[in-house]
Design a protein around this motif. Structure first.
Motif, PDB file in Angstrom:
ATOM      1  N   ARG A 109       0.706  -1.248  -0.064  1.00  0.00           N
ATOM      2  CA  ARG A 109       0.059   0.028  -0.116  1.00  0.00           C
ATOM      3  C   ARG A 109       0.685   1.356   0.034  1.00  0.00           C
ATOM      4  O   ARG A 109       0.254   2.553  -0.061  1.00  0.00           O
ATOM      5  CB  ARG A 109      -1.046  -0.135   1.242  1.00  0.00           C
ATOM      6  CG  ARG A 109      -1.846  -1.047   1.231  1.00  0.00           C
ATOM      7  CD  ARG A 109      -2.822  -1.033   2.468  1.00  0.00           C
ATOM      8  NE  ARG A 109      -3.780  -2.106   2.632  1.00  0.00           N
ATOM      9  CZ  ARG A 109      -5.143  -1.911   2.087  1.00  0.00           C
ATOM     10  NH1 ARG A 109      -5.328  -0.749   1.645  1.00  0.00           N
ATOM     11  NH2 ARG A 109      -5.943  -2.868   1.864  1.00  0.00           N
ATOM     12  N   MET A 110       2.120   1.069   0.062  1.00  0.00           N
ATOM     13  CA  MET A 110       2.992   2.169   0.412  1.00  0.00           C
ATOM     14  C   MET A 110       3.796   2.490  -1.080  1.00  0.00           C
ATOM     15  O   MET A 110       4.197   1.454  -1.648  1.00  0.00           O
ATOM     16  CB  MET A 110       4.049   2.183   1.577  1.00  0.00           C
ATOM     17  CG  MET A 110       3.349   2.202   2.737  1.00  0.00           C
ATOM     18  SD  MET A 110       4.662   1.765   3.991  1.00  0.00           S
ATOM     19  CE  MET A 110       5.575   3.362   4.003  1.00  0.00           C
ATOM     20  N   LYS A 111       4.213   3.744  -1.452  1.00  0.00           N
ATOM     21  CA  LYS A 111       4.812   3.811  -2.702  1.00  0.00           C
ATOM     22  C   LYS A 111       6.362   3.735  -2.028  1.00  0.00           C
ATOM     23  O   LYS A 111       6.480   3.816  -1.024  1.00  0.00           O
ATOM     24  CB  LYS A 111       4.757   5.258  -3.217  1.00  0.00           C
ATOM     25  CG  LYS A 111       3.396   5.514  -3.769  1.00  0.00           C
ATOM     26  CD  LYS A 111       3.367   7.056  -4.542  1.00  0.00           C
ATOM     27  CE  LYS A 111       1.948   6.978  -5.244  1.00  0.00           C
ATOM     28  NZ  LYS A 111       1.941   8.464  -6.058  1.00  0.00           N
ATOM     29  N   VAL A 112       7.370   3.583  -3.016  1.00  0.00           N
ATOM     30  CA  VAL A 112       8.677   3.118  -2.888  1.00  0.00           C
ATOM     31  C   VAL A 112       9.249   4.165  -2.000  1.00  0.00           C
ATOM     32  O   VAL A 112       9.919   3.899  -1.309  1.00  0.00           O
ATOM     33  CB  VAL A 112       9.387   2.864  -4.156  1.00  0.00           C
ATOM     34  CG1 VAL A 112      10.922   2.655  -3.858  1.00  0.00           C
ATOM     35  CG2 VAL A 112       8.824   1.609  -4.658  1.00  0.00           C
ATOM     36  N   ARG A 113       9.182   5.236  -2.422  1.00  0.00           N
ATOM     37  CA  ARG A 113       9.542   6.442  -1.795  1.00  0.00           C
ATOM     38  C   ARG A 113       9.259   6.607  -0.264  1.00  0.00           C
ATOM     39  O   ARG A 113      10.133   7.018   0.673  1.00  0.00           O
ATOM     40  CB  ARG A 113       9.540   7.906  -2.404  1.00  0.00           C
ATOM     41  CG  ARG A 113       7.879   8.229  -2.402  1.00  0.00           C
ATOM     42  CD  ARG A 113       7.706   9.805  -2.743  1.00  0.00           C
ATOM     43  NE  ARG A 113       6.228  10.159  -2.656  1.00  0.00           N
ATOM     44  CZ  ARG A 113       5.601  10.109  -3.580  1.00  0.00           C
ATOM     45  NH1 ARG A 113       6.081   9.995  -4.921  1.00  0.00           N
ATOM     46  NH2 ARG A 113       4.219  10.552  -3.529  1.00  0.00           N
ATOM     47  N   ASP A 114       8.238   6.259   0.249  1.00  0.00           N
ATOM     48  CA  ASP A 114       7.623   6.122   1.606  1.00  0.00           C
ATOM     49  C   ASP A 114       8.302   5.131   2.043  1.00  0.00           C
ATOM     50  O   ASP A 114       8.539   4.926   3.526  1.00  0.00           O
ATOM     51  CB  ASP A 114       6.260   6.217   1.664  1.00  0.00           C
ATOM     52  CG  ASP A 114       5.639   7.323   1.176  1.00  0.00           C
ATOM     53  OD1 ASP A 114       6.234   8.484   1.326  1.00  0.00           O
ATOM     54  OD2 ASP A 114       4.545   7.318   0.201  1.00  0.00           O
ATOM     55  N   ASP A 148      12.610   8.187 -10.570  1.00  0.00           N
ATOM     56  CA  ASP A 148      11.082   8.109 -10.605  1.00  0.00           C
ATOM     57  C   ASP A 148      10.300   6.724 -10.086  1.00  0.00           C
ATOM     58  O   ASP A 148       9.185   6.751 -10.042  1.00  0.00           O
ATOM     59  CB  ASP A 148      10.513   8.344 -11.879  1.00  0.00           C
ATOM     60  CG  ASP A 148      11.101   7.172 -13.069  1.00  0.00           C
ATOM     61  OD1 ASP A 148      11.862   6.228 -12.571  1.00  0.00           O
ATOM     62  OD2 ASP A 148      10.816   7.313 -14.220  1.00  0.00           O
ATOM     63  N   GLY A 150      10.361   5.897  -7.297  1.00  0.00           N
ATOM     64  CA  GLY A 150       9.763   6.192  -5.931  1.00  0.00           C
ATOM     65  C   GLY A 150       8.312   6.706  -5.994  1.00  0.00           C
ATOM     66  O   GLY A 150       7.626   6.394  -5.006  1.00  0.00           O
ATOM     67  N   ASP A 151       7.864   6.900  -7.175  1.00  0.00           N
ATOM     68  CA  ASP A 151       6.623   7.324  -7.392  1.00  0.00           C
ATOM     69  C   ASP A 151       5.567   5.876  -7.519  1.00  0.00           C
ATOM     70  O   ASP A 151       4.491   6.215  -7.850  1.00  0.00           O
ATOM     71  CB  ASP A 151       6.297   8.036  -8.468  1.00  0.00           C
ATOM     72  CG  ASP A 151       7.116   9.487  -8.388  1.00  0.00           C
ATOM     73  OD1 ASP A 151       6.943   9.959  -7.047  1.00  0.00           O
ATOM     74  OD2 ASP A 151       7.705  10.053  -9.205  1.00  0.00           O
ATOM     75  N   ARG A 152       6.311   4.792  -7.591  1.00  0.00           N
ATOM     76  CA  ARG A 152       5.200   3.698  -8.050  1.00  0.00           C
ATOM     77  C   ARG A 152       5.529   2.596  -6.815  1.00  0.00           C
ATOM     78  O   ARG A 152       5.942   2.886  -5.797  1.00  0.00           O
ATOM     79  CB  ARG A 152       6.301   2.785  -9.200  1.00  0.00           C
ATOM     80  CG  ARG A 152       6.141   3.576 -10.473  1.00  0.00           C
ATOM     81  CD  ARG A 152       6.862   2.862 -11.578  1.00  0.00           C
ATOM     82  NE  ARG A 152       8.190   3.024 -11.818  1.00  0.00           N
ATOM     83  CZ  ARG A 152       9.145   2.362 -12.307  1.00  0.00           C
ATOM     84  NH1 ARG A 152       8.542   1.185 -12.904  1.00  0.00           N
ATOM     85  NH2 ARG A 152      10.374   2.824 -12.530  1.00  0.00           N
ATOM     86  N   PHE A 153       4.469   1.660  -7.230  1.00  0.00           N
ATOM     87  CA  PHE A 153       4.087   0.654  -5.973  1.00  0.00           C
ATOM     88  C   PHE A 153       5.052  -0.703  -6.110  1.00  0.00           C
ATOM     89  O   PHE A 153       5.529  -0.805  -7.346  1.00  0.00           O
ATOM     90  CB  PHE A 153       2.676   0.378  -6.021  1.00  0.00           C
ATOM     91  CG  PHE A 153       1.861   1.187  -5.320  1.00  0.00           C
ATOM     92  CD1 PHE A 153       1.681   1.773  -3.715  1.00  0.00           C
ATOM     93  CD2 PHE A 153       1.375   2.408  -6.449  1.00  0.00           C
ATOM     94  CE1 PHE A 153       0.884   2.837  -3.582  1.00  0.00           C
ATOM     95  CE2 PHE A 153       0.525   3.313  -6.028  1.00  0.00           C
ATOM     96  CZ  PHE A 153       0.499   3.767  -4.525  1.00  0.00           C
ATOM     97  N   GLN A 156       4.756  -2.997  -9.082  1.00  0.00           N
ATOM     98  CA  GLN A 156       5.245  -2.408 -10.574  1.00  0.00           C
ATOM     99  C   GLN A 156       6.470  -2.758 -10.733  1.00  0.00           C
ATOM    100  O   GLN A 156       7.136  -2.410 -11.664  1.00  0.00           O
ATOM    101  CB  GLN A 156       4.781  -1.098 -10.628  1.00  0.00           C
ATOM    102  CG  GLN A 156       3.369  -0.672 -10.445  1.00  0.00           C
ATOM    103  CD  GLN A 156       3.123   0.824 -10.272  1.00  0.00           C
ATOM    104  OE1 GLN A 156       3.339   1.502  -9.490  1.00  0.00           O
ATOM    105  NE2 GLN A 156       2.577   1.211 -11.611  1.00  0.00           N
TER     106      GLN A 156
END
Length: 335
Positions: A109-114, A148, A150-153, A156
């Motif tokens: 449920r978290m994006k990679v950057r988080d 970029d 970091g903007d994906r899950f 992906q």
């Protein structure tokens, strides 16, 4: 000599099974039963053995993901196995882990950057969100992923890319030790080589100590400094990479190495086929744990458990064959 960054002494981790209605007492699984070793700064120590030998439980016990039953875990000179969870929490910054399955170990449920920023926030490493975002991009680049990403899950990405994310998350806490629990076993061969090379490069750049848990001896030979061989909850041999792969001493180690595939189809290798099944850790055999399958076992093996003994140049073996040889040689010298 430098002091070890991690020292494990007499570690035991037992799991008590719930007793049934007609059973008088609960049975105990002896998952780890008296493991000791040191890990030096900047070193890779590999723990190898068959599935179920307890090597992953050693890593989880050190991390306090499971609570050890006995023994000591000393991190950078401080005993940590007897600390409360609250007291141990700040020390987790020094000790991080890369798990076997990169998909189940990442929050979907978290994006990679988080995911990568979470340890930075939890340990208060950086204060401003701008600094955290910059550090996240730096870590992605360090493990070979574009900014970029970091903007994906996690879903992906491929398996190898997800493992790179797991490594970046471990690096985010700025640890001194990373425990790699079968970190490449779920990956394709070509991707496996890339991740191993990445870990070697990161160790060289950052001075990390790696505890590499694996059953793949070909990978271990490529990246390790020292090896500890486990069988049924205990260590049966420790040696440098050169010693272990050139002159394995313990019969179990010899059998493991004989099963490693040879890339040259014309090269013949004599296989050591072990008879019987691995005994249950609920009721391990008396004496040497390996004597029920060892082709060289004799009477003493079934009644007396051998201790790790130095057989030369720091190579340690738990086998009565070498203890007897050492005693005989000493007696001959005295005479």
């Amino acid at each position: 000599m430098n002091a070890p960054i991690l020292s494990v002494k007499g570690l035991k981790t037992h799991f008590r099974l719930s007793a049934g209605l007609l059973k008088k007492s609960a049975k105990v699984v002896h998952a780890v039963d008296g493991v000791s070793f040191d890990l030096m700064r900047g070193e890779t120590l590999s723990i190898v053995g068959e599935s179920g030998c307890g090597k992953s439980t050693v890593g989880r016990s050190i991390l306090r993901l499971v609570q050890p039953t006995e023994g000591e875990v000393i991190l950078d000179g401080r005993r940590v196995d007897n600390l409360s969870q609250a007291a141990f929490r700040p020390l987790r910054k020094q000790l991080q882990v890369v798990f076997q399955d990169p998909f189940s170990s990442l929050n979907p449920r978290m994006k990679v950057r988080d995911i990568i920023a979470e340890p930075i926030r939890n340990f208060g490493i950086l204060a401003s969100e701008r600094e955290i975002a910059a550090r996240t991009r730096e870590l992605l680049a360090k493990v070979g992923l574009p900014s970029d990403a970091g903007d994906r899950f996690p879903h992906q990405f491929s398996g190898g890319q997800r493992q790179r994310i797991g490594i970046a998350r471990a690096l985010a806490a700025e640890p001194e030790i990373i425990i790699c629990d079968e970190a490449v076993s779920a990956l394709d061969v070509s991707v496996k080589a890339q991740i191993v090379n990445l870990l070697v490069d990161l160790q060289s750049e950052l001075g990390l100590a790696l505890l590499f848990i694996s059953h793949d001896l070909a990978i271990v030979e490529h990246m390790t400094h020292r090896v500890a061989v486990m069988y049924l909850g205990s260590i049966v041999e420790t040696a440098t990479r050169r010693q272990l792969f050139a002159t394995p001493k313990h019969p179990y180690t010899q059998a493991l190495l004989s099963a490693v595939p040879v890339p040259n189809p014309d090269e013949k290798r004599e296989r050591t086929i072990l008879k019987g099944e691995v005994p249950s850790p609920i009721s391990p055999p008396s004496g040497c744990r390996f004597h029920t399958r060892c082709p060289l076992a004799f009477d003493r093996c079934s009644v007396e458990r051998p201790q790790l003994s130095d057989v030369g140049e720091g190579q340690m073996v738990a086998c009565h064959l070498y203890i007897d040889t050492k005693v005989s040689a000493t007696a001959g010298a005295v005479a």
